[in-house]
Design a protein around this motif. Structure first.
Motif, PDB file in Angstrom:
ATOM      1  N   VAL A 137       0.842  -1.201   0.000  1.00 41.08           N
ATOM      2  CA  VAL A 137       0.000   0.000   0.000  1.00 41.08           C
ATOM      3  C   VAL A 137       0.877   1.251   0.000  1.00 41.08           C
ATOM      4  N   TRP A 138       1.945   1.232   0.792  1.00 40.48           N
ATOM      5  CA  TRP A 138       2.880   2.373   0.841  1.00 40.48           C
ATOM      6  C   TRP A 138       3.462   2.667  -0.544  1.00 40.48           C
ATOM      7  N   VAL A 139       3.911   1.622  -1.237  1.00 42.83           N
ATOM      8  CA  VAL A 139       4.480   1.792  -2.581  1.00 42.83           C
ATOM      9  C   VAL A 139       3.402   2.302  -3.544  1.00 42.83           C
ATOM     10  N   ALA A 140       2.194   1.738  -3.457  1.00 44.84           N
ATOM     11  CA  ALA A 140       1.102   2.140  -4.353  1.00 44.84           C
ATOM     12  C   ALA A 140       0.723   3.603  -4.138  1.00 44.84           C
ATOM     13  N   VAL A 141       0.626   4.014  -2.878  1.00 39.70           N
ATOM     14  CA  VAL A 141       0.265   5.405  -2.580  1.00 39.70           C
ATOM     15  C   VAL A 141       1.375   6.354  -3.027  1.00 39.70           C
ATOM     16  N   CYS A 142       2.622   5.941  -2.833  1.00 40.27           N
ATOM     17  CA  CYS A 142       3.750   6.762  -3.310  1.00 40.27           C
ATOM     18  C   CYS A 142       3.724   6.897  -4.832  1.00 40.27           C
ATOM     19  N   ALA A 143       3.294   5.829  -5.514  1.00 42.75           N
ATOM     20  CA  ALA A 143       3.165   5.873  -6.974  1.00 42.75           C
ATOM     21  C   ALA A 143       2.073   6.863  -7.387  1.00 42.75           C
ATOM     22  N   VAL A 144       0.971   6.854  -6.653  1.00 40.34           N
ATOM     23  CA  VAL A 144      -0.116   7.797  -6.929  1.00 40.34           C
ATOM     24  C   VAL A 144       0.366   9.226  -6.691  1.00 40.34           C
ATOM     25  N   MET A 145       1.112   9.421  -5.595  1.00 41.12           N
ATOM     26  CA  MET A 145       1.642  10.750  -5.289  1.00 41.12           C
ATOM     27  C   MET A 145       2.585  11.226  -6.394  1.00 41.12           C
ATOM     28  N   SER A 146       3.414  10.317  -6.914  1.00 48.07           N
ATOM     29  CA  SER A 146       4.339  10.655  -7.992  1.00 48.07           C
ATOM     30  C   SER A 146       3.581  11.022  -9.267  1.00 48.07           C
ATOM     31  N   ALA A 147       2.539  10.235  -9.574  1.00 52.16           N
ATOM     32  CA  ALA A 147       1.713  10.528 -10.755  1.00 52.16           C
ATOM     33  C   ALA A 147       1.019  11.877 -10.604  1.00 52.16           C
ATOM     34  N   GLN A 148       0.593  12.173  -9.397  1.00 53.53           N
ATOM     35  CA  GLN A 148      -0.070  13.444  -9.133  1.00 53.53           C
ATOM     36  C   GLN A 148       0.906  14.608  -9.320  1.00 53.53           C
ATOM     37  N   ASP A 149       2.153  14.428  -8.892  1.00 54.95           N
ATOM     38  CA  ASP A 149       3.182  15.465  -9.072  1.00 54.95           C
ATOM     39  C   ASP A 149       3.416  15.749 -10.554  1.00 54.95           C
ATOM     40  N   ILE A 150       3.395  14.675 -11.365  1.00 53.19           N
ATOM     41  CA  ILE A 150       3.584  14.849 -12.811  1.00 53.19           C
ATOM     42  C   ILE A 150       2.393  15.597 -13.412  1.00 53.19           C
ATOM     43  N   LEU A 151       1.167  15.220 -13.008  1.00 47.46           N
ATOM     44  CA  LEU A 151      -0.037  15.894 -13.515  1.00 47.46           C
ATOM     45  C   LEU A 151      -0.040  17.366 -13.140  1.00 47.46           C
ATOM     46  N   ASN A 152       0.463  17.674 -11.935  1.00 51.89           N
ATOM     47  CA  ASN A 152       0.486  19.065 -11.478  1.00 51.89           C
ATOM     48  C   ASN A 152       1.395  19.945 -12.330  1.00 51.89           C
ATOM     49  N   LEU A 153       2.344  19.317 -13.022  1.00 55.14           N
ATOM     50  CA  LEU A 153       3.227  20.074 -13.911  1.00 55.14           C
ATOM     51  C   LEU A 153       2.480  20.587 -15.131  1.00 55.14           C
ATOM     52  N   ILE A 161      -5.570  13.437  -5.127  1.00 55.06           N
ATOM     53  CA  ILE A 161      -6.069  12.117  -4.719  1.00 55.06           C
ATOM     54  C   ILE A 161      -5.615  11.764  -3.311  1.00 55.06           C
ATOM     55  N   ILE A 162      -4.362  12.098  -2.985  1.00 55.49           N
ATOM     56  CA  ILE A 162      -3.810  11.769  -1.663  1.00 55.49           C
ATOM     57  C   ILE A 162      -4.631  12.427  -0.563  1.00 55.49           C
ATOM     58  N   SER A 163      -4.956  13.690  -0.751  1.00 51.80           N
ATOM     59  CA  SER A 163      -5.748  14.412   0.244  1.00 51.80           C
ATOM     60  C   SER A 163      -7.206  13.955   0.235  1.00 51.80           C
ATOM     61  N   LEU A 164      -7.751  13.734  -0.961  1.00 53.36           N
ATOM     62  CA  LEU A 164      -9.159  13.352  -1.096  1.00 53.36           C
ATOM     63  C   LEU A 164      -9.478  12.070  -0.337  1.00 53.36           C
ATOM     64  N   TYR A 165      -8.602  11.082  -0.445  1.00 48.91           N
ATOM     65  CA  TYR A 165      -8.830   9.792   0.206  1.00 48.91           C
ATOM     66  C   TYR A 165      -8.037   9.619   1.501  1.00 48.91           C
ATOM     67  N   ASN A 166      -7.492  10.728   2.004  1.00 52.48           N
ATOM     68  CA  ASN A 166      -6.777  10.724   3.285  1.00 52.48           C
ATOM     69  C   ASN A 166      -5.676   9.648   3.320  1.00 52.48           C
ATOM     70  N   LEU A 167      -4.839   9.658   2.284  1.00 49.93           N
ATOM     71  CA  LEU A 167      -3.792   8.649   2.153  1.00 49.93           C
ATOM     72  C   LEU A 167      -2.406   9.147   2.604  1.00 49.93           C
ATOM     73  N   SER A 168      -2.351  10.356   3.148  1.00 48.76           N
ATOM     74  CA  SER A 168      -1.062  10.954   3.482  1.00 48.76           C
ATOM     75  C   SER A 168      -0.281  10.142   4.522  1.00 48.76           C
ATOM     76  N   GLU A 169      -1.028   9.373   5.356  1.00 47.66           N
ATOM     77  CA  GLU A 169      -0.347   8.546   6.363  1.00 47.66           C
ATOM     78  C   GLU A 169       0.542   7.486   5.715  1.00 47.66           C
ATOM     79  N   PHE A 170       0.252   7.140   4.467  1.00 49.63           N
ATOM     80  CA  PHE A 170       1.034   6.119   3.775  1.00 49.63           C
ATOM     81  C   PHE A 170       2.186   6.709   2.945  1.00 49.63           C
ATOM     82  N   THR A 171       2.422   8.017   3.081  1.00 49.75           N
ATOM     83  CA  THR A 171       3.499   8.638   2.296  1.00 49.75           C
ATOM     84  C   THR A 171       4.721   8.967   3.161  1.00 49.75           C
ATOM     85  N   SER A 172       4.695   8.557   4.412  1.00 48.57           N
ATOM     86  CA  SER A 172       5.791   8.888   5.329  1.00 48.57           C
ATOM     87  C   SER A 172       7.063   8.114   4.974  1.00 48.57           C
ATOM     88  N   TYR A 173       8.203   8.713   5.329  1.00 48.65           N
ATOM     89  CA  TYR A 173       9.495   8.040   5.146  1.00 48.65           C
ATOM     90  C   TYR A 173       9.624   6.807   6.039  1.00 48.65           C
TER      91      TYR A 173
END
Length: 324
Positions: A137-153, A161-173
């Motif tokens: 799940v951590w890897v999947a959420v990080c992948a979504v975060m990365s895709a979102q960063d690309i879209l934001n460009l 998506i990370i904020s919408l589904y409250n997934l930020s807990e899975f993006t920690s180091y």
């Protein structure tokens, strides 16, 4: 690897004939910080669960605080003096920023280490299927975060998506700490050579993909883009995990163990010092040679040696040894 990354970074921020070399070295050294975290996870996760909380925190947090305060004060003071601002700004800058760019990692550890006893208890008292689920799940959420960063460009209206589904807990180091502990305890004693080869091959492929993706995206945008450099991007996670697995499968000969131990004992000090040496070299525009493909690794080796010497000297000086 950290020094090589920072030696290359100075040539990365604008397109020039040197940019391709900077992109190459930067891409293949992106696993440096994740490796630190995975090694910490492998060595400290179970210890954090078994040691009394005050003992663990005193050992780890205090070990970080002294170097953090020393180097942050040094860099902040230098910045304030150069800018000609009041001395009070040093304290404000130390609290609100990481001072020098590489010190962000020390600040991050101050927040991560207190989490380890909690994560360690969970890690030691859960089954492996649950651990694998968390990592996936951590890897999947990080992948979504990365895709979102690309879209934001390309669009400022891209859905968060990370904020919408409250997934930020899975993006920690902290995911790297768990991954490091899991891989360390999953290492196989069989076919070490094959595991090492597979790990190195995967590391090379993922590094090459980071080089290519960064090259094409940056040229498409007409400016350097570090989206694929993010420590939580899927390619960096794969690169880091594969190299970590390869290193776990290596056996060090007894005659070389003292070298590894010596470098390991001084690695933290080397990390703290190296950026200041690179900064001085950049200010005086010092280069060993015009060929950037050679200059970057030669610079990294030189800075490593100077940092090692200074670390050894500082460790022999009373009080100052706590800074390294």
């Amino acid at each position: 690897m950290v020094i090589l990354l920072h030696a290359a970074a100075g040539y990365w921020y604008e397109f020039s004939p040197r940019w391709n070399a900077a992109n190459f070295y930067d891409s293949f050294t992106r696993s440096c910080v994740p490796l630190f975290m995975m090694m910490s996870g492998a060595l400290l996760t179970r210890k954090a669960a078994s040691e009394p909380l005050p003992v663990f925190l005193k050992k780890r947090v205090c070990r970080i605080l002294c170097p953090l305060l020393f180097w942050s004060f040094l860099s902040s003071a230098a910045y304030i003096i150069v800018k000609g601002k009041p001395f009070l700004h040093i304290a404000i800058k130390m609290i609100t920023t990481s001072g020098f760019y590489h010190l962000w990692y020390l600040y991050a550890l101050v927040g991560l280490y207190p989490l380890l006893p909690i994560v360690g208890k969970w890690y030691c008292n859960t089954d492996r299927s649950c651990l694998k689920f968390y990592i996936y799940v951590w890897v999947a959420v990080c992948a979504v975060m990365s895709a979102q960063d690309i879209l934001n460009l390309f669009s400022s209206k891209a859905a968060n998506i990370i904020s919408l589904y409250n997934l930020s807990e899975f993006t920690s180091y902290i995911g790297y700490f768990v991954l490091g502990a899991y891989l360390f305890e999953s290492k196989s004693q069989r076919s070490k050579r094959k595991i090492c080869f597979a790990g190195i091959l995967t590391f090379i492929i993922s590094g090459a993909l980071i080089v290519g993706c960064t090259y094409f995206l940056s040229h498409y945008l007409n400016e350097p883009s570090g989206v694929f450099y993010n420590y939580r991007s899927p390619l960096v996670i794969i690169s880091s995990a594969s190299l970590f697995t390869a290193l776990l499968s290596c056996t060090i000969s007894d005659k070389y163990k003292f070298i590894v131990t010596f470098l390991s004992d001084n690695s933290f000090g080397i990390y703290c010092i190296h950026a200041f040496i690179l900064f001085i070299m950049a200010k005086i525009k010092f280069m060993f040679c015009e060929n950037i493909w050679l200059n970057i690794p030669i610079t990294a080796i030189f800075v490593f040696c100077i940092s090692l010497i200074l670390t050894v000297i500082m460790r022999k000086i009373p009080y100052l040894h706590k800074a390294v």
